[in-house]
Design an enzyme around this catalytic site. Structure first.
Site, PDB file in Angstrom:
ATOM      1  N   GLU A 112     -12.234  -9.153  16.525  1.00 39.12           N
ATOM      2  CA  GLU A 112     -12.668  -7.640  17.101  1.00 39.12           C
ATOM      3  C   GLU A 112     -12.451  -6.706  16.029  1.00 39.12           C
ATOM      4  O   GLU A 112     -13.048  -5.784  15.698  1.00 39.12           O
ATOM      5  CB  GLU A 112     -12.132  -7.429  18.550  1.00 39.12           C
ATOM      6  CG  GLU A 112     -12.514  -8.497  19.326  1.00 39.12           C
ATOM      7  CD  GLU A 112     -12.004  -8.342  20.914  1.00 39.12           C
ATOM      8  OE1 GLU A 112     -12.879  -8.245  21.778  1.00 39.12           O
ATOM      9  OE2 GLU A 112     -10.905  -8.214  20.962  1.00 39.12           O
ATOM     10  N   GLU A 132     -10.472 -16.082  23.984  1.00 36.89           N
ATOM     11  CA  GLU A 132      -9.842 -15.469  24.839  1.00 36.89           C
ATOM     12  C   GLU A 132     -10.008 -16.360  26.212  1.00 36.89           C
ATOM     13  O   GLU A 132      -9.051 -16.433  27.339  1.00 36.89           O
ATOM     14  CB  GLU A 132     -10.433 -14.033  25.305  1.00 36.89           C
ATOM     15  CG  GLU A 132      -9.591 -12.981  24.565  1.00 36.89           C
ATOM     16  CD  GLU A 132     -10.260 -12.990  23.143  1.00 36.89           C
ATOM     17  OE1 GLU A 132      -9.804 -12.047  22.381  1.00 36.89           O
ATOM     18  OE2 GLU A 132     -11.155 -13.661  22.620  1.00 36.89           O
TER      19      GLU A 132
END
Length: 258
Positions: A112, A132
Site C-alpha cells: 500500500e 491481510e
C-alpha cells in the site's frame, strides 16, 4: 540488532531527485511511528523545495517494506501520521512525482505504501500482495481503493480474497509495475525513470499528474472545464514559451518554474 542512532527514514538528494529510504532492515522495514513521521516529513521536503522535482521511495536491506510493525502497534505506536495517513503517505501522497523502487517484497501495508506512489519499479522476482485476509484483517491502507482503478476486477478480487502474493512480473503484465529491473537494480532503474521526468517542464509535470489523479471524480460534462482550470496557467507560463523556443532552436530548455 537495530541501530537506534540511525533515523528510521533516510533522504539523499541527487540531481533534482530526493531518494527516500525506509531504514529498518532488522524488521524488514516495517512501518512504525518513526517511519510514518519520516516519510511524511520527506514528502513535505520534496513538495516544498523547487530544487527537487521527483522522489524515489525505497527500502534498506534488499527489501521494500513488510507492512505495519505489529509489535510496535501492540505497544501503542501509531503507523499513521497526520492527514497523510498510514505510513505518512497512504491518504495523501506527494504533489510531485514519486517512484517506488521495490526489492525483495512489498506486502500488506508495504504494498500500500508502493501504491501511494505514481510509478513503480520492481526487481525481477520481487513479491507483492495484500495477505491481510489470511489474518482476518482488511487491506484498508489504500490497496482496495487504488487497485480497482489500476487492474481488472477479477485480478483485484483474486489478490484481495486469496491473500496470495504475485511476482513483480505479473504486476508488470497488468500495468501496475512500470519497469522490471535486475535484482539489486531497482533504485538505479528508478533513477533512470526520474531523470526522464526531471528533464521536463515542472509546471507541466505537476499539472499532468493532477489531471490524471483527479479525473476519476469528474463527470463527462465538466471534465474539459476542470482540465482547463488546472492546465490553463501552464500554457500561459514563461516555461511554455521557453519549451517552444528551445524546440525551434534545437537546444535544451532552461526551466524557470514560472
Amino acid at each position: 540488532m537495530s541501530d537506534v542512532s540511525q533515523p528510521a527514514v533516510l533522504t539523499e538528494r541527487l540531481d533534482g531527485v530526493l531518494v527516500i529510504t525506509i531504514n529498518r532492515p532488522e524488521v524488514r522495514n516495517a512501518v512504525n511511528a518513526a517511519v510514518a513521521e519520516g516519510i511524511a516529513h520527506a514528502l513535505d521536503e520534496l513538495d516544498g523545495d523547487d530544487a527537487l522535482q521527483v522522489g524515489i521511495l525505497t527500502g534498506a536491506g534488499g527489501f521494500f517494506c513488510a507492512g505495519m510493525d505489529l509489535g510496535a502497534f501492540v505497544k501503542g505506536e501509531s503507523p499513521w501520521f497526520g492527514d497523510r495517513g498510514f505510513a505518512g503517505i497512504a491518504q495523501r501522497g506527494a504533489k510531485k512525482p514519486l517512484i517506488a523502487a521495490i526489492e525483495g517484497f512489498a506486502v500488506a501495508g508495504g504494498f500500500e505504501v508502493a501504491l501511494g506512489c505514481d510509478l513503480i519499479v520492481a526487481a525481477s522476482g520481487a513479491k507483492m500482495g495484500i495477505p491481510e485476509v489470511k489474518r482476518s484483517l482488511v487491506a484498508a491502507g489504500g490497496a482496495l481503493l487504488h487497485l480497482p482503478k489500476r487492474m481488472p476486477y477479477h485480478a483485484v478480487m483474486e489478490l484481495a480474497l486469496t491473500g496470495d502474493p504475485w511476482p513483480a512480473e505479473r504486476f508488470h503484465e497488468l500495468g501496475v509495475v512500470n519497469r522490471i529491473a535486475e535484482p539489486g537494480g531497482a533504485v538505479a532503474a528508478a533513477q533512470e525513470l526520474a531523470s526522464a521526468i526531471v528533464k521536463n517542464g515542472p509546471l507541466a509535470v505537476a499539472a499532468s499528474k493532477e489531471i490524471v489523479q483527479k479525473q476519476f471524480d469528474w463527470t463527462s460534462e465538466n471534465a474539459w472545464q476542470e482540465q482547463v482550470a488546472i492546465s490553463g496557467h501552464v500554457f500561459a507560463s514563461d516555461d511554455a514559451k521557453e519549451g517552444a523556443s528551445a524546440f525551434k532552436e534545437k537546444r535544451d530548455p532552461v526551466w524557470r518554474n514560472a
